[in-house]
Structure formats: structure tokens, C-alpha cells
Design a protein around this motif. Structure first.
Motif, short mmCIF file in Angstrom:
data_model
loop_
_atom_site.label_atom_id
_atom_site.label_comp_id
_atom_site.label_asym_id
_atom_site.label_seq_id
_atom_site.Cartn_x
_atom_site.Cartn_y
_atom_site.Cartn_z
N ALA A 1 -21.56 -6.48 -0.12
CA ALA A 1 -22.84 -6.45 0.72
C ALA A 1 -22.78 -6.44 2.24
O ALA A 1 -23.66 -5.73 2.87
CB ALA A 1 -23.59 -7.71 0.52
N ASP A 2 -21.67 -6.83 2.67
CA ASP A 2 -21.45 -6.62 3.96
C ASP A 2 -20.90 -5.39 4.57
O ASP A 2 -20.47 -5.28 5.68
CB ASP A 2 -20.57 -7.84 4.67
CG ASP A 2 -19.32 -7.88 4.25
OD1 ASP A 2 -18.98 -6.96 3.20
OD2 ASP A 2 -18.51 -8.75 4.68
N GLY A 3 -20.49 -4.65 3.73
CA GLY A 3 -19.83 -3.17 3.82
C GLY A 3 -18.42 -3.34 3.67
O GLY A 3 -17.77 -1.89 3.74
N SER A 4 -17.67 -4.42 3.54
CA SER A 4 -16.29 -4.36 3.13
C SER A 4 -16.19 -3.90 1.95
O SER A 4 -16.93 -3.92 1.21
CB SER A 4 -15.98 -5.78 3.52
OG SER A 4 -16.38 -6.61 2.52
N SER A 5 -14.91 -3.58 1.57
CA SER A 5 -14.45 -3.13 0.35
C SER A 5 -13.21 -3.51 -0.26
O SER A 5 -12.54 -3.77 0.75
CB SER A 5 -14.77 -1.76 0.41
OG SER A 5 -13.72 -0.83 1.25
N VAL A 6 -12.83 -3.12 -1.31
CA VAL A 6 -11.51 -3.41 -1.89
C VAL A 6 -11.39 -2.05 -2.58
O VAL A 6 -12.28 -1.56 -3.44
CB VAL A 6 -11.32 -4.39 -2.92
CG1 VAL A 6 -10.18 -4.46 -3.54
CG2 VAL A 6 -11.57 -5.80 -2.10
N ILE A 7 -9.99 -1.34 -2.37
CA ILE A 7 -9.86 -0.13 -2.89
C ILE A 7 -8.76 -0.48 -4.22
O ILE A 7 -7.94 -1.36 -4.02
CB ILE A 7 -9.03 0.84 -1.83
CG1 ILE A 7 -10.07 0.93 -0.71
CG2 ILE A 7 -8.78 2.04 -2.45
CD1 ILE A 7 -11.35 1.57 -1.00
N THR A 8 -8.96 0.10 -5.27
CA THR A 8 -8.16 -0.29 -6.34
C THR A 8 -8.34 1.05 -7.46
O THR A 8 -8.70 2.04 -6.89
CB THR A 8 -8.78 -1.42 -7.15
OG1 THR A 8 -7.92 -1.80 -8.21
CG2 THR A 8 -10.00 -1.23 -7.67
N LYS A 9 -7.87 0.87 -8.63
CA LYS A 9 -7.83 1.95 -9.67
C LYS A 9 -8.11 1.28 -10.89
O LYS A 9 -7.72 0.02 -11.21
CB LYS A 9 -6.46 2.79 -9.40
CG LYS A 9 -5.41 2.27 -9.82
CD LYS A 9 -4.17 3.02 -9.36
CE LYS A 9 -2.89 2.29 -9.75
NZ LYS A 9 -2.45 2.16 -11.27
N PRO A 10 -8.09 2.21 -11.92
CA PRO A 10 -8.47 1.54 -13.34
C PRO A 10 -7.01 1.13 -13.87
O PRO A 10 -5.94 1.70 -13.59
CB PRO A 10 -8.91 2.85 -14.24
CG PRO A 10 -9.23 3.81 -13.18
CD PRO A 10 -8.56 3.73 -11.79
N GLU A 11 -7.01 -0.10 -14.80
CA GLU A 11 -6.15 -0.62 -15.12
C GLU A 11 -5.33 0.18 -15.95
O GLU A 11 -5.84 1.31 -16.80
CB GLU A 11 -6.57 -2.05 -16.03
CG GLU A 11 -7.19 -3.06 -15.15
CD GLU A 11 -5.84 -3.83 -14.52
OE1 GLU A 11 -5.01 -3.71 -14.88
OE2 GLU A 11 -6.40 -4.58 -13.66
N GLY A 12 -4.05 0.42 -16.01
CA GLY A 12 -3.10 0.85 -16.75
C GLY A 12 -2.98 2.60 -16.38
O GLY A 12 -2.41 3.01 -17.22
N THR A 13 -3.45 2.68 -15.20
CA THR A 13 -3.20 4.31 -14.49
C THR A 13 -2.11 4.37 -13.81
O THR A 13 -1.67 3.17 -13.16
CB THR A 13 -4.46 4.65 -14.24
OG1 THR A 13 -4.75 3.78 -12.85
CG2 THR A 13 -5.71 4.74 -15.14
N GLY A 14 -1.52 5.47 -13.68
CA GLY A 14 -0.20 5.65 -12.77
C GLY A 14 -0.47 5.42 -11.13
O GLY A 14 -1.77 5.34 -10.95
N GLY A 15 0.55 5.75 -10.35
CA GLY A 15 0.53 5.63 -8.98
C GLY A 15 0.58 4.35 -8.37
O GLY A 15 0.94 3.25 -8.87
#
Length: 571
Positions: A226-240
Motif C-alpha cells: 500500500a505504501d508503494g514498496s514492493s518485493v520482486i520474486t518469481k513463481p516457485e519452481g521456476t529457473g533463473g
């Protein structure tokens, strides 16, 4: 809805991995999927497609993805937002409805329009000469937010900014106001990180040793709070990999000055802070925003004429003499002045005493442009073949004679907001004008010059590639190229900020940048500097004749250059 909204990207460009959408819906546990399909070049491609009989002006691959994921999205309440509408968002909205009807699904579809300015070019500055094949203002995310608030399951748009695909859903989810500058700016940063798909999760990443899972990278997810902060992630079990490094690389992609001007907010990239908070989780905090400018960016594409390229292969000894002889013979057969532009480049891949035949070859790449297709077409390429028996020893070409093809010219421009009607067409057919921001910037944001440190080191140094201590990510901004360069620690950044002056950048990048304007901006929170090389790409990717027309490899070239680096910074 106080929890963060999970927004997953399913496309970074028109032609990206089709099954990214299915993977995101099945494995991402997201609230919204968004896809970016519109590069500057894409608008030209769609304009050509639209001009053909029965042609459509939207990204067809999006419909394939919709067919694959729509039943699951309806079942799980996942919203779909994409700019795949291109030059015909209304047509794409109808096509999505047709897919839903075929699948027996009740789906509410909205679209955003108003960006297409081809019907009235008068307010654009600088003034438009002729009739461009596309002329689109960059709209913001509030039309998307309004459509989602009205209950839309799918929202398709024309030319909105890439980050609007995240800002719109986040503003809807959290109920932000139009002047919540910091949260809006935070959403722009999250959108900028995920807009290019797996470039944020290990794709095109220079430090390959950091990526232990070498499978195709999963597409990124932004959890926007809600404050505009974020967490960048990816789907579980994917590469990279999702790390501070991979997120930094994408933040620097296609960036100009730190004050990032957008239609909804000016985002100050020099305020971004990154922190690794877990495996494949990077927190983005501290982003500050301020009012946007009172104009909108416009992308213009014109048909520039016809061009043709023939590549002659030179082998073994006397490469430069053979190239000069070939050029002299060819333009003895052809009148060089009959072409609007001639670009001749000798590309050296050869090695002395090469162990294999291909390693002894160089390319002479000759490109011509003309408003007359016949001049740039077979007349040119057939003339090169006249050298086959009367030219240099070992003559051959990489392709048979080719015909000319149309090329485009990209021009950036601006338009007053008052000349653009940002419109959302809601699922029930109601047309609503989207309000402008409540205030605008009154002056151009000030740019803080880089802090020049580290050049006075008196300790020992070694000559090694710059990439030993620095990563890069490069790309195109119309006719300009940018190279984001970052260090792995504070000491490395302190040296880097002092080392990469405009003069040194020109020296390292070589003759093609010698007379070009180069700017260097410091981003200390990211341990990075951003280099902008103005004019390197001419009239944009559709017109550029350099072998790397979007400057994708320019950063890696910079990393390969040998420079003096203090030993205390070396691994």
C-alpha cells in the motif's frame, strides 16, 4: 485490500514466450497478470499489418495466451491487463469477448484508448511534417485502474507506458489518490522491473556464475504494498535468479536521467533502495515521486524509404586491401550518389594463422537506402554479384541477392495533455474520460552530477577487463543508447563513479562515439552510473544500420575493454 497485490508479467515484447502466461497462472499465485507487447518498433510493425487488407493493429499472440489462461483466470479471480491493443484496442477487446464466448465464459472486458493521434497532429511539438504511419501519446495507468474498479476482468490498452501495467492495478487495489506521488512512483519502479519479463530474473545477466539454476528463467512477480514498496520474486519452481544484481540490471535498462518522467508521476530513480530479503526475493523501498510534466511523450513512426544490405565475406590475408578494392569496384558499377545513404562497415572477426577457415574471415557489410525501391533493390544486390569473378580472391557473400525492404524512422515528440483525451470504455460500453493529475511539475527536475571519487587511488593497479568489477545492461531509447553500469560493492561504485567520465566513455566505446554527446548520471543507492550516448542509433531501430541496432551488446562491449583498476577492488 490491505495486503500487497501480486502482479505477474507474462510478456516482455511482441513475440515473447507464449507459455509464460500459463506458467504464471498455474504457479504464480497472482492477483493480476500483465503483459507488455509494445516497443517503438512494434508500433511500426502493427501499422504495416493494419494497413494490409483485413489486417489488424493489435498483437495476435496475446489472444493465444488468453485462450490458454482465461478459464483459470475466471475461476481464480485473476485479472488480465495488457497493452496488446496497439493501434486497435477496441478491436482486441472484441476479439477477447469472442474467445470468452467460444469458451462459454462470462467475462467483462474493458479497453483504454485516446493515445492514437493520427487524426489530429496539430498540437504535437516539434511540428509533424507529412503523415506518420503511427503517432501515439504515452498514457498512464489511471484508465486501467478505473476499468478494474468497474469490475473488468480483462483490460486491454493501446500505447500506455510500460510501467502503467503495474501502476494501474496497484492504484486500483490500494485505492490510491492521483497525488499519492510516492506510492505511485514505487509502482512505476516495480513496473519497470517486471516489464521486460525474465530480464529481471536472470535473463541477459552478465554474471552468469551467480545463476545456479540455468533453466529458462521464470517470469517476474511484483508484490506491491500500500505504501508503494514492493518485493520482486518469481513463481516457485521456476529457473533463473532474483537478486539485488538482477533487479539492478533491469532498473538500469533503457534509462535516462534519474528523474524518470511519466504521465502519472515523476519517479526519482536515485532514491531507490534494494535489499535481498530471502531466496529470490528483493525488496524495493524508499522510492520518491513528484508531480509529472504537463505534456505527454509521443512516439512517431514514419516510412523512411527502402534499404538493402549485402554482406561480403573476406578471408585470410590483406583484409583491409580486399575491402577497399571491393568497395571501389562496387561503386564503379553503381553511382554512389544515386542512393540517399550508403553505410559500409568492415567487421573484423579474423585471426592470424587461424586454426579453422571461419576464424580467418571478416565481413564487409554494405547497406544502401533510397526512396526508390528499384534503386535499393535488385539493382544494388545484383551489382555486388558482379564481383564474384572480377573482384578479390575468395569472394563470396552470406546471402544470395536480396530485394529491398521498407524501413521506418522513429521520432520522439511531445503533446500538451489538453490535446489528448484519455478514455476508458467500461465493460458495459460506457465511455469515461480519465482525469489528469491534480498538479504538474513547474520546472525541469534538477540532476545531481556524479560524485567523482576514487580516481586518486595511489595503490597498485592492474590492467583487466572493466567487467571484472562491473556489470552492465544496455539498450535503446529511440536514437540514443544507454548503458547502466553497476559495481558489486560501495568501494567499486566509488571508483566507477569517478572513472566513467563522458570523455573516458567515448574513448572506450571507440570511433563511432567520438563526436557524440555522452551524459553520465550517478545512482549511488544502486551502486551504479547510467551512461546515455545520444544519437548513436540514428533514427531508431527500424532505421539504424549499425549491426547492433538496439545497442543490446554495447554494455558487454564496454565490459570487455581493458582498463587500469586498483588491485584493492579486484577479486
Amino acid at each position: 485490500m490491505s495486503r500487497p497485490v501480486r502482479i505477474g508479467n507474462i510478456s516482455g515484447f511482441y513475440g515473447d514466450r507464449i507459455d509464460a502466461a500459463r506458467e504464471m497462472v498455474e504457479q504464480g499465485a497472482v492477483d493480476v497478470v500483465c503483459g507488455d507487447y509494445l516497443a517503438e518498433l512494434t508500433m511500426l510493425i502493427l501499422a504495416k499489418a493494419q494497413a494490409r487488407d483485413g489486417g489488424v493493429g493489435y498483437a495476435r499472440t496475446f489472444l493465444t495466451q488468453v485462450e490458454q489462461i482465461l478459464p483459470a483466470c475466471v475461476e481464480r479471480g485473476i485479472r488480465i491487463v495488457a497493452n496488446a491493443g496497439g493501434l486497435d484496442p477496441a478491436g482486441l477487446a472484441d476479439a477477447v469477448r469472442a474467445v470468452a464466448d467460444e469458451q462459454g465464459l462470462g467475462v467483462r472486458v474493458a479497453h483504454v484508448e485516446g493515445d492514437d493521434l493520427r487524426g489530429d497532429l496539430a498540437a504535437i511539438t516539434p511540428p509533424v511534417g507529412g503523415t506518420p504511419v503511427s503517432a501515439n501519446a504515452y498514457l498512464g495507468g489511471w484508465g486501467i485502474a478505473q476499468a478494474l474498479a468497474a469490475g473488468a476482468d480483462v483490460v486491454v490498452t493501446g500505447r500506455v507506458t510500460d510501467a502503467s501495467l503495474v501502476l494501474g492495478p496497484a492504484a486500483w487495489w490500494h485505492g490510491w489518490a492521483h497525488d499519492d506521488w510516492d506510492p505511485l512512483a514505487g509502482a512505476v519502479v516495480a513496473g519497470h522491473v517486471i516489464e521486460c519479463g525474465p530480464q529481471a530474473t536472470g535473463g541477459n545477466y552478465p554474471f552468469l556464475d551467480e545463476i545456479t539454476d540455468r533453466r529458462y528463467p521464470g517470469f517476474p512477480i511484483a508484490e506491491v504494498a500500500a505504501d508503494g514498496s514492493s518485493v520482486i520474486t518469481k513463481p516457485e519452481g521456476t529457473g533463473g535468479l532474483v537478486s539485488v544484481g538482477t533487479v539492478t540490471a533491469q532498473l538500469l535498462y533503457e534509462l535516462g536521467p534519474p528523474a524518470y518522467l511519466g504521465p502519472d508521476v515523476t519517479t526519482h530513480f536515485d532514491t531507490i533502495r534494494l535489499e535481498q530479503t530471502g531466496a529470490h526475493r528483493v525488496a524495493v523501498t524508499g522510492v520518491r515521486g513528484s508531480p509529472p510534466p504537463d505534456t505527454l511523450k509521443v512516439a512517431l513512426n514514419d516510412v523512411g524509404g527502402y534499404r538493402n544490405t549485402m554482406t561480403l565475406v573476406l578471408t585470410g590475408l590483406d583484409i583491409e586491401a580486399k575491402a577497399a578494392h571491393a568497395e571501389e569496384l562496387l561503386f564503379g558499377i553503381l553511382d554512389r550518389d544515386s542512393f540517399d545513404e550508403v553505410d559500409v562497415r568492415l567487421l573484423r572477426f579474423d585471426h592470424p594463422d587461424a586454426a579453422a577457415n571461419p576464424e580467418a574471415t571478416a565481413h564487409l557489410r554494405i547497406t544502401v537506402k533510397s526512396a526508390d525501391r528499384r534503386v535499393a533493390g535488385r539493382a544494388f544486390s545484383n551489382a555486388t554479384m558482379q564481383l564474384a569473378l572480377g573482384g578479390y580472391a575468395g569472394f563470396h557473400t552470406t546471402t544470395p541477392p536480396t530485394d529491398a525492404s521498407l524501413f521506418g524512422i522513429y521520432r520522439p515528440a511531445a503533446v500538451p495533455r489538453s490535446a489528448v483525451t484519455h478514455t476508458v470504455v467500461l465493460p458495459d460500453g460506457e465511455r469515461c474520460t480519465v482525469a489528469d493529475p491534480p498538479e504538474f511539475a513547474t520546472e525541469k527536475p534538477q540532476v545531481t552530477p556524479p560524485v567523482r571519487r576514487g580516481e586518486q587511488s595511489k595503490g597498485p593497479s592492474r590492467t583487466v577487463p572493466l567487467g571484472t568489477v562491473a556489470g552492465t545492461r544496455s539498450g535503446d531509447k529511440g536514437g540514443d543508447a544507454n548503458i547502466g553500469v553497476w559495481a558489486r560493492d560501495d568501494a567499486g561504485h566509488a571508483w566507477l563513479a569517478g572513472f566513467l567520465t563522458p570523455q573516458r566513455v567515448r574513448a572506450l566505446l571507440g570511433p563511432e562515439t567520438a563526436d557524440l554527446d555522452v551524459e553520465v548520471f550517478d545512482l549511488p543507492n544502486l551502486r551504479a552510473v547510467n551512461v546515455v550516448v545520444h544519437g548513436l542509433l540514428g533514427d531508431g531501430v527500424a532505421s539504424a544500420t549499425r549491426p547492433d541496432p538496439q545497442a543490446k551488446g554495447l554494455g558487454e562491449y564496454l565490459r570487455s575493454r581493458l582498463v587500469e583498476i586498483p588491485e584493492e577492488l579486484l577479486p
